[in-house]
Scaffold this motif. Sequence first.
Motif, PDB file in Angstrom:
ATOM      1  N   VAL A 126       0.773  -1.282   0.081  1.00  0.00           N
ATOM      2  CA  VAL A 126      -0.008   0.046  -0.119  1.00  0.00           C
ATOM      3  C   VAL A 126       1.000   1.438  -0.008  1.00  0.00           C
ATOM      4  O   VAL A 126       0.711   2.175  -0.877  1.00  0.00           O
ATOM      5  CB  VAL A 126      -1.045  -0.066   1.055  1.00  0.00           C
ATOM      6  N   GLY A 127       1.912   1.177   0.775  1.00  0.00           N
ATOM      7  CA  GLY A 127       2.857   2.267   0.689  1.00  0.00           C
ATOM      8  C   GLY A 127       3.453   2.601  -0.497  1.00  0.00           C
ATOM      9  O   GLY A 127       3.901   3.829  -0.800  1.00  0.00           O
ATOM     10  N   ALA A 128       3.918   1.672  -1.258  1.00  0.00           N
ATOM     11  CA  ALA A 128       4.578   1.681  -2.593  1.00  0.00           C
ATOM     12  C   ALA A 128       3.527   1.862  -3.611  1.00  0.00           C
ATOM     13  O   ALA A 128       3.957   2.613  -4.662  1.00  0.00           O
ATOM     14  CB  ALA A 128       5.083   0.318  -2.962  1.00  0.00           C
ATOM     15  N   LEU A 129       2.320   2.105  -3.442  1.00  0.00           N
ATOM     16  CA  LEU A 129       1.205   2.221  -4.330  1.00  0.00           C
ATOM     17  C   LEU A 129       0.624   3.752  -3.864  1.00  0.00           C
ATOM     18  O   LEU A 129      -0.266   4.278  -4.555  1.00  0.00           O
ATOM     19  CB  LEU A 129       0.167   1.292  -4.584  1.00  0.00           C
ATOM     20  N   TRP A 130       1.348   4.186  -3.010  1.00  0.00           N
ATOM     21  CA  TRP A 130       0.686   5.418  -2.259  1.00  0.00           C
ATOM     22  C   TRP A 130       0.687   6.661  -3.377  1.00  0.00           C
ATOM     23  O   TRP A 130      -0.568   7.224  -3.399  1.00  0.00           O
ATOM     24  CB  TRP A 130       1.874   5.932  -1.249  1.00  0.00           C
ATOM     25  N   ASP A 131       1.499   6.709  -4.220  1.00  0.00           N
ATOM     26  CA  ASP A 131       1.587   8.008  -5.330  1.00  0.00           C
ATOM     27  C   ASP A 131       0.846   7.429  -6.832  1.00  0.00           C
ATOM     28  O   ASP A 131       1.089   8.335  -7.655  1.00  0.00           O
ATOM     29  CB  ASP A 131       3.053   8.408  -5.538  1.00  0.00           C
ATOM     30  N   THR A 148       0.046   4.091  -9.644  1.00  0.00           N
ATOM     31  CA  THR A 148       0.225   3.086 -10.261  1.00  0.00           C
ATOM     32  C   THR A 148       1.407   2.261 -10.415  1.00  0.00           C
ATOM     33  O   THR A 148       2.496   3.259 -10.744  1.00  0.00           O
ATOM     34  CB  THR A 148      -0.596   3.155 -11.908  1.00  0.00           C
ATOM     35  N   ALA A 149       1.743   1.025 -10.416  1.00  0.00           N
ATOM     36  CA  ALA A 149       2.849   0.466 -10.596  1.00  0.00           C
ATOM     37  C   ALA A 149       2.822  -0.792 -11.298  1.00  0.00           C
ATOM     38  O   ALA A 149       1.914  -1.367 -11.097  1.00  0.00           O
ATOM     39  CB  ALA A 149       3.728   0.542  -9.287  1.00  0.00           C
ATOM     40  N   ARG A 150       3.640  -1.192 -11.831  1.00  0.00           N
ATOM     41  CA  ARG A 150       3.697  -2.285 -12.579  1.00  0.00           C
ATOM     42  C   ARG A 150       4.257  -3.665 -11.372  1.00  0.00           C
ATOM     43  O   ARG A 150       5.064  -3.173 -10.663  1.00  0.00           O
ATOM     44  CB  ARG A 150       4.844  -2.562 -13.865  1.00  0.00           C
ATOM     45  N   PHE A 151       4.297  -4.576 -11.789  1.00  0.00           N
ATOM     46  CA  PHE A 151       4.810  -5.873 -10.943  1.00  0.00           C
ATOM     47  C   PHE A 151       6.047  -5.680 -10.553  1.00  0.00           C
ATOM     48  O   PHE A 151       6.531  -5.586  -9.552  1.00  0.00           O
ATOM     49  CB  PHE A 151       4.550  -7.168 -11.414  1.00  0.00           C
ATOM     50  N   SER A 152       6.890  -5.411 -11.518  1.00  0.00           N
ATOM     51  CA  SER A 152       8.327  -5.500 -11.514  1.00  0.00           C
ATOM     52  C   SER A 152       8.584  -4.159 -10.517  1.00  0.00           C
ATOM     53  O   SER A 152       9.679  -4.302  -9.832  1.00  0.00           O
ATOM     54  CB  SER A 152       9.027  -5.329 -13.059  1.00  0.00           C
ATOM     55  N   GLU A 153       8.120  -3.019 -10.869  1.00  0.00           N
ATOM     56  CA  GLU A 153       8.288  -1.837 -10.102  1.00  0.00           C
ATOM     57  C   GLU A 153       7.957  -2.087  -8.498  1.00  0.00           C
ATOM     58  O   GLU A 153       8.879  -1.793  -7.570  1.00  0.00           O
ATOM     59  CB  GLU A 153       7.334  -0.624 -10.457  1.00  0.00           C
ATOM     60  N   LEU A 154       7.118  -2.766  -8.168  1.00  0.00           N
ATOM     61  CA  LEU A 154       6.710  -3.085  -6.868  1.00  0.00           C
ATOM     62  C   LEU A 154       7.669  -4.212  -6.236  1.00  0.00           C
ATOM     63  O   LEU A 154       8.129  -3.935  -5.130  1.00  0.00           O
ATOM     64  CB  LEU A 154       5.125  -3.875  -6.654  1.00  0.00           C
ATOM     65  N   LEU A 155       8.128  -4.948  -7.081  1.00  0.00           N
ATOM     66  CA  LEU A 155       9.265  -5.874  -6.572  1.00  0.00           C
ATOM     67  C   LEU A 155      10.578  -5.285  -6.222  1.00  0.00           C
ATOM     68  O   LEU A 155      11.201  -5.654  -5.265  1.00  0.00           O
ATOM     69  CB  LEU A 155       9.715  -7.169  -7.688  1.00  0.00           C
ATOM     70  N   ARG A 173      10.641  -1.920  -5.281  1.00  0.00           N
ATOM     71  CA  ARG A 173      10.415  -0.867  -4.324  1.00  0.00           C
ATOM     72  C   ARG A 173      10.357  -1.647  -3.135  1.00  0.00           C
ATOM     73  O   ARG A 173      10.581  -1.047  -1.829  1.00  0.00           O
ATOM     74  CB  ARG A 173       8.760  -0.263  -4.477  1.00  0.00           C
ATOM     75  N   VAL A 174       9.698  -3.052  -2.892  1.00  0.00           N
ATOM     76  CA  VAL A 174       9.355  -3.452  -1.612  1.00  0.00           C
ATOM     77  C   VAL A 174      10.531  -4.695  -1.474  1.00  0.00           C
ATOM     78  O   VAL A 174      10.442  -5.654  -1.783  1.00  0.00           O
ATOM     79  CB  VAL A 174       8.108  -4.243  -1.439  1.00  0.00           C
ATOM     80  N   GLU A 175      11.864  -4.214  -0.977  1.00  0.00           N
ATOM     81  CA  GLU A 175      12.808  -5.206  -0.659  1.00  0.00           C
ATOM     82  C   GLU A 175      12.591  -6.231   0.080  1.00  0.00           C
ATOM     83  O   GLU A 175      12.115  -5.890   1.090  1.00  0.00           O
ATOM     84  CB  GLU A 175      14.197  -4.223  -0.323  1.00  0.00           C
ATOM     85  N   GLY A 176      12.897  -7.318  -0.349  1.00  0.00           N
ATOM     86  CA  GLY A 176      13.003  -8.556   0.400  1.00  0.00           C
ATOM     87  C   GLY A 176      11.679  -9.431   0.241  1.00  0.00           C
ATOM     88  O   GLY A 176      11.755 -10.486   0.668  1.00  0.00           O
ATOM     89  N   ILE A 177      10.629  -8.792  -0.793  1.00  0.00           N
ATOM     90  CA  ILE A 177       9.604  -9.672  -1.037  1.00  0.00           C
ATOM     91  C   ILE A 177      10.000 -10.772  -2.191  1.00  0.00           C
ATOM     92  O   ILE A 177      10.498  -9.928  -3.095  1.00  0.00           O
ATOM     93  CB  ILE A 177       8.354  -8.704  -1.171  1.00  0.00           C
ATOM     94  N   SER A 178       9.470 -11.722  -2.194  1.00  0.00           N
ATOM     95  CA  SER A 178       9.594 -12.782  -3.222  1.00  0.00           C
ATOM     96  C   SER A 178       8.451 -12.501  -4.303  1.00  0.00           C
ATOM     97  O   SER A 178       7.500 -11.900  -3.868  1.00  0.00           O
ATOM     98  CB  SER A 178       9.753 -14.023  -2.615  1.00  0.00           C
ATOM     99  N   GLN A 179       8.733 -13.222  -5.509  1.00  0.00           N
ATOM    100  CA  GLN A 179       7.802 -12.843  -6.592  1.00  0.00           C
ATOM    101  C   GLN A 179       6.572 -13.409  -6.217  1.00  0.00           C
ATOM    102  O   GLN A 179       5.366 -12.965  -6.221  1.00  0.00           O
ATOM    103  CB  GLN A 179       8.372 -13.479  -7.841  1.00  0.00           C
ATOM    104  N   LYS A 180       6.608 -14.668  -5.559  1.00  0.00           N
ATOM    105  CA  LYS A 180       5.645 -15.376  -5.029  1.00  0.00           C
ATOM    106  C   LYS A 180       4.749 -14.717  -3.950  1.00  0.00           C
ATOM    107  O   LYS A 180       3.542 -14.446  -4.057  1.00  0.00           O
ATOM    108  CB  LYS A 180       6.131 -16.773  -4.444  1.00  0.00           C
TER     109      LYS A 180
END
Length: 138
Positions: free
Chosen positions: A37-42, A44-51, A53-60
């Motif tokens: 939610v914080g990463a989408l604050w500003d 729209t984002a694509r999946f790769s952008e979210l990946l 922005r949110v360090e440590g989260i796996s693709q799964k």
Amino acid sequence: MVTTPGEPVLRGSPYRADCPTRRILDRIGDRWTVLIVGALWDGTARFSELLRRVEGISQKMLTQTLRGLERDGLVRRTVHPEVPVRVEYTLTEAGRTLREPLRALEEWAIAYLHDVSASQEAYDRANRPAPDSANRGR
């Protein structure tokens, strides 16, 4: 909430084990949800952008969390029929209402990082087994 005659009225009590609000609290209290939610604050984002922005989260885990947020009506997934296909994620109106409370949690964590870390260290020191306790009884 507007209901029609005969329609059950949903009332939440998160302290009851069988209350559906528990599932909602599980979703919004999850660390990945808070960060997404914080990463989408500003916007729209694509999946790769979210990946990124949110360090440590796996693709799964990102996939699972986004699907859950979409199912709960907090994130909108938009597929653009291009080659290659472009998929974007954005907060829905309901998702945007979470920004402030979740931002408050983020700010609290930053503000109290030192205090919590100091408490953890003091607790760990006080509850650490004595150096020779592992060899006792042998």
